[in-house]
Design an enzyme around this catalytic site. Structure first.
Site, short mmCIF file in Angstrom:
data_model
loop_
_atom_site.label_atom_id
_atom_site.label_comp_id
_atom_site.label_asym_id
_atom_site.label_seq_id
_atom_site.Cartn_x
_atom_site.Cartn_y
_atom_site.Cartn_z
N ARG A 37 73.04 5.60 43.03
CA ARG A 37 73.88 5.31 44.20
C ARG A 37 73.17 4.35 45.17
NH1 ARG A 37 73.59 10.86 47.81
NH2 ARG A 37 71.36 11.17 47.62
N ASP B 99 62.47 14.21 55.99
CA ASP B 99 61.59 13.96 54.85
C ASP B 99 60.15 13.70 55.31
OD1 ASP B 99 63.74 14.16 53.06
OD2 ASP B 99 64.21 12.04 53.25
#
Length: 310
Positions: A90, A255
């Protein structure tokens, strides 16, 4: 040297643009175009390596966009193990509107996996090495809800603690058999997991502590955005306020938080100090445009100003 492996089932090619103003229908010319490899585990690996550790990235990719992701990973000099799939990798977009300072993010669902493809991912993880395995990101269509629980069992056999950062079915399914070392839900992901609004700090603490007490995860670190973060352990919950910085983007803050926390743990730090290091990294990430994640020097600069959790 500290080392981890990361797993990204649903990686992305992250594209960042800036435009003066967003209009519907009209063609808008962009500026400051930037491409980077993305997806939870890949982002964690990027920050972990910046901090001085070693990381091997396991990831699934395919289609015409798969080779482009491979090339971006090589540009970042990441050690990688590609697991081929049929569907296309993606492409996610972040558009910064200069006039308002608002950021618009577009994230596709990702390719559908066949049973043979997700089973190949499990087979590859039987060879993973490191102080921890960080499995991060959403479950693509076609992957069973208990996939991360299966990963936890494989890692337990290898004596490698599993750190899980997912959402929805990926998170609930990953916790279904217990034995996870650390999870890092956002407050929104925790609300979805427990099915409650969690409108006050006490409710958030109790929800996180229930996960710890039930043996689903040894540690739970909940990121609360501008309100800070909460850590639940067997010794009880503790809270840290957010570091006050001039935020440019929220992309990659979670993250970066997780990468720094795991790096500190792999260096032998206490869980509280690792939690503080993670909070510093989350703040360092928002100092940068969406594609850049946290920089090691900024994390270390901010860390001394993070108080002991209370």
């Amino acid at each position: 040297m500290t080392s981890i492996s990361t797993l990204t089932l649903n990686p992305t090619i992250d594209v960042a643009y800036e435009v003066g103003r967003v209009f519907h229908t009209r063609k808008m010319r962009t500026e400051a175009e930037f491409y980077s490899p993305g997806g939870g585990g890949i982002n964690v690996a990027r920050v972990f390596v910046r901090l001085g550790g070693n990381a091997r990235s396991y990831y699934a990719s395919g289609g015409a966009t798969g080779p482009a992701l491979d090339g971006l990973l090589d540009l970042h000099q990441l050690v990688r193990k590609r697991i081929p799939i049929q569907g296309p990798t993606r492409v996610s977009s972040a558009v910064l509107e200069q006039e308002s300072g608002k950021e618009y993010r577009f994230v596709p669902q990702g390719p559908t996996f066949s049973p043979a493809e997700w089973q190949a991912c499990l087979e590859q993880l039987a060879h993973a090495q490191g102080d921890y395995l960080v499995a991060s990101g959403s479950l693509p269509p076609g992957v069973p809800e208990d996939f991360y629980a299966r990963v936890a069992e494989i890692m337990a056999e290898r004596g490698i603690p599993l750190v899980l950062d997912s959402s929805g079915a990926g998170l609930s399914g990953g916790l279904s058999r217990g034995g996870v070392f650390l999870i890092k839900p956002s407050i929104g992901e925790l609300r979805q997991l427990v099915g409650k609004d969690l409108t006050d700090p006490g409710a958030v603490s109790e929800a996180a502590m229930h996960i710890v007490r039930s043996g689903q995860s040894r540690y739970v670190a909940v990121t609360l955005g501008h309100e800070g973060a909460l850590l639940a352990t067997a010794d009880g919950p503790r809270f840290l306020p957010a570091v006050q910085v001039d935020a440019k983007s929220a992309v990659g803050a979670g993250d970066s938080f997780l990468a720094a926390m795991v790096f500190a743990l792999s260096c032998g730090w206490t869980i509280d100090d690792a939690f503080r290091f993670g909070v510093a990294a989350g703040a360092a990430a928002v100092l940068n445009p969406g594609h850049d994640l946290a920089q090691a020097d900024e994390i270390r600069r901010l860390y001394p100003g993070v108080p002991q959790p209370s």
